[in-house]
Design an enzyme around this catalytic site. Structure first.
Site, PDB file in Angstrom:
ATOM      1  CG  ASP A 450      26.598  35.768  36.984  1.00  0.00           C
ATOM      2  OD1 ASP A 450      27.455  35.978  37.862  1.00  0.00           O
ATOM      3  OD2 ASP A 450      26.772  36.045  35.780  1.00  0.00           O
ATOM      4  CG  HIS A 451      27.285  35.980  44.303  1.00  0.00           C
ATOM      5  ND1 HIS A 451      26.316  36.898  44.642  1.00  0.00           N
ATOM      6  CD2 HIS A 451      27.780  35.526  45.483  1.00  0.00           C
ATOM      7  CE1 HIS A 451      26.236  36.995  45.952  1.00  0.00           C
ATOM      8  NE2 HIS A 451      27.124  36.169  46.491  1.00  0.00           N
ATOM      9  NE  ARG A 452      29.628  37.386  36.078  1.00  0.00           N
ATOM     10  CZ  ARG A 452      29.823  37.134  34.785  1.00  0.00           C
ATOM     11  NH1 ARG A 452      30.940  37.560  34.193  1.00  0.00           N
ATOM     12  NH2 ARG A 452      28.929  36.458  34.089  1.00  0.00           N
ATOM     13  CB  VAL A 454      21.580  37.395  41.452  1.00  0.00           C
ATOM     14  CG1 VAL A 454      20.491  37.168  42.498  1.00  0.00           C
ATOM     15  CG2 VAL A 454      20.979  37.529  40.057  1.00  0.00           C
TER      16      VAL A 454
END
Length: 480
Positions: A450-452, A454
Site C-alpha cells: 500500500d503506497h499510502r 509504504v
C-alpha cells in the site's frame, strides 16, 4: 385462544440463524443433518451453513423433536430468521403453532382482532409473510369487506377518489409477488420477472426452484403461445432468450458465499489502496538444500517442511528489520496504525474459493512451531473447516502461486493489510554463480504494498531482505 397460543409458544422453540462471524448478514444452508420427527439434544449439530467467510456447523440449543425445517438446502437465509422449529415437549398433546404459510388475505372475512393475529405467527419466516399480507389488507376497501369487489356506494366512491389521489387510474395494480429477498435477487440475476412465475411455495411464495424452473428451456408449444401475448413482450422475450438460446452455451452461477466476499474484498482493496508491486529474481539453491536437511532433523520430526516454511520465516525476519511495513491505514481517524505483532496470512485455494486464514502471533514462533501452525492451517482450509475467526486480524500475507507452475504475479492486498508477497515457481535455471554459469534453483518474488503506508525505499528494502535471506539462509540466524 390466548391460552392455546401461549402454551404452543412455550412448547415450540424457534432456532434463528446466528451471526457466526463479525457483522455477517446472511448464510446459505448447505446441508441439513436432521428431518422433521428426528429427536435432537442440546448441542447437537443440525445443519451446515456457508457464510461469506467459511462453512460452519450449527448446534441446536434445545432438547426435543424437530417439528419443522423452515428452509431447504441451498437457500440463503438472513441472520435472525428462524430456520428450524423444535418441539421441546413432545407428546404433551398441546396445539402446534400457527402455520406461517397459511394464506390470510381475501379468502375469509377479516375479524376485528385480525391486526393482532400476528402474535402466534413464528419469528422470521412467519413475520416476513405476515408483513407482506398486511400491506395487501391496507389496500383493501375496509376491514369489514369480505371481497373487494363488493364495495358499493360511498365506500366505492371513496376508494376511487383515494386511488386517483395516489395516481392510480383504470385497472388497479397487481399485487407484488411474494418472494424472499434471496429469491428476488436470484430472479434479478437470471433476468426473470417474478410476476410471470407461478408460485409453488406455501402461501403462494415463489421459491428458488420456481425461478430456476422459469429459466428452463420452453417446450415446443410455448413459442406459439408467446406469439399471441399482448403488447409488453420485450422483457419476457429477453428472459426467454437468456434462458433458452444461451442455456446450452452458458452457465449462470449465483454470486454468493466465499466468492461474493472475495469479490467485494478485492474490488474494495484495488480501488482503495494504491498498489505498487516490485519484483526480484533470486537464487534459492541454498534454501532448498536447507529444506532437505531440516526434513531429517529430529526437532522437525512429524512436521511438514517445505520451501514455504522458510519463505515465511524470511518474511518475518524482514518485517522485524523493517517494522514500519507492518501497518494499517485508518481512514476514519486519519491515522497510521503500526502493529507490533504479525498475524501471517496464507492464501489458500479451496473448493469454495480463495480464503486467507492467518497464523496468530507468527513473529513469536520458533521454526518448529511455525511449521506446525502452517501445516494445521493448510489442512484445515482444505477440509473446509476454517473458522471466520481464523481469517480475521491478518497483517501481511503470502500467496504461493508457484504451486501452479506460475513464475510470479501482481497480488492484490488483503483488505486492512499493508503488504502481500507472491512466491513463484522454483525452477532449475542457468545462473551465474561464482563467475560461472551453472544450473541453480531460482524463483521470482513479487511484493505488493500500500503506497499510502509504504514508500518505494521501504518496500524495496523489505523485498531485498527476503531475497538475501533465501539466497543465504544462514541470515535467518544472524539477522534474527
Amino acid at each position: 385462544m390466548t391460552a392455546d397460543t401461549s402454551t404452543a409458544s412455550a412448547r415450540y422453540r424457534e432456532f434463528k440463524m446466528p451471526d457466526v462471524g463479525e457483522g455477517l448478514t446472511e448464510a446459505e444452508i448447505l446441508k441439513w443433518y436432521v428431518q422433521p420427527g428426528d429427536s435432537v439434544t442440546d448441542g447437537q449439530v443440525v445443519c451446515e451453513v456457508e457464510t461469506a467467510k467459511a462453512a460452519v456447523e450449527l448446534p441446536i440449543p434445545y432438547d426435543g423433536v424437530v417439528h419443522e425445517l423452515r428452509f431447504g438446502e441451498g437457500t440463503t437465509v438472513d441472520v435472525g430468521a428462524s430456520i428450524i422449529t423444535v418441539d421441546v415437549a413432545p407428546g404433551s398433546g398441546e396445539p402446534a403453532p400457527a402455520a406461517p404459510a397459511t394464506p390470510a388475505v381475501a379468502e375469509e372475512p377479516a375479524e376485528p382482532a385480525e391486526p393482532t393475529g400476528r402474535t402466534p405467527v413464528l419469528v422470521g419466516y412467519g413475520v416476513a409473510e405476515a408483513s407482506t399480507k398486511r400491506r395487501a389488507r391496507k389496500g383493501s376497501p375496509g376491514a369489514g369487506a369480505s371481497v373487494p369487489g363488493q364495495a358499493t356506494g360511498a365506500g366505492a366512491a371513496a376508494a376511487a377518489i383515494q386511488a386517483e389521489m395516489n395516481g392510480h387510474t383504470g385497472t388497479p395494480p397487481q399485487p407484488r409477488p411474494l418472494a424472499k429477498p434471496p429469491v428476488r435477487k436470484l430472479a434479478k440475476d437470471l433476468g426473470v420477472d417474478l410476476a410471470t412465475i407461478t408460485p409453488t411455495g406455501p402461501g403462494g411464495i415463489i421459491t428458488r426452484e420456481d425461478v430456476h424452473a422459469a429459466t428452463a428451456p420452453a417446450p415446443a408449444a410455448e413459442p406459439a403461445v408467446a406469439a399471441q401475448a399482448p403488447a409488453p413482450v420485450a422483457e419476457p422475450t429477453t428472459a426467454a432468450q437468456a434462458a433458452g438460446v444461451t442455456a446450452g452455451r452458458e452457465t449462470r452461477i449465483p454470486i454468493k458465499g466465499v466468492r461474493k466476499a472475495t469479490a467485494a474484498a478485492m474490488v474494495g482493496s484495488a480501488f482503495t489502496a494504491p498498489h505498487v508491486t516490485e519484483f526480484i529474481t533470486v537464487d534459492v539453491t541454498r534454501t532448498m538444500k536447507l529444506v532437505e536437511e531440516l526434513k531429517s532433523d529430529k526437532d522437525m520430526a512429524g512436521l511438514r517442511v517445505n520451501p514455504l516454511l522458510l519463505i515465511a520465516k524470511a518474511l518475518l525476519v524482514a518485517i522485524k528489520r523493517n517494522p514500519e511495513v507492518n501497518a494499517a491505514w485508518d481512514e476514519a481517524n486519519q491515522e497510521i496504525v503500526l502493529k507490533h505483532y504479525v498475524n501471517l496470512g496464507i492464501a489458500a485455494a479451496t473448493p469454495r474459493g480463495l480464503i486467507v486464514p492467518n497464523i496468530k502471533d507468527a513473529h513469536d514462533k520458533t521454526l518448529p512451531q511455525l511449521a506446525e501452525a502452517l501445516g494445521e492451517l493448510v489442512s484445515t482450509a482444505r477440509e473446509g473447516r476454517t473458522t471466520p475467526a481464523a481469517m480475521q486480524g491478518g497483517t501481511v500475507t503470502i500467496t504461493n502461486v508457484g504451486v501452479f507452475g506460475v513464475d510470479t504475479g501482481t497480488p492484490i492486498l488483503n483488505p486492512g493489510e499493508s503488504a502481500i508477497l507472491a512466491v513463484g515457481a522454483i525452477k532449475l535455471q542457468p545462473w551465474v554463480h561464482k563467475g560461472k554459469v551453472k544450473p541453480r534453483q531460482v524463483t521470482t518474488l513479487a511484493l505488493s504494498f500500500d503506497h499510502r503506508l509504504v514508500d518505494g525505499a521501504l518496500g524495496s528494502q523489505v523485498l531485498a531482505d527476503i531475497a538475501a535471506i533465501l539466497e543465504q539462509p544462514k541470515r535467518l540466524i544472524t539477522w534474527a
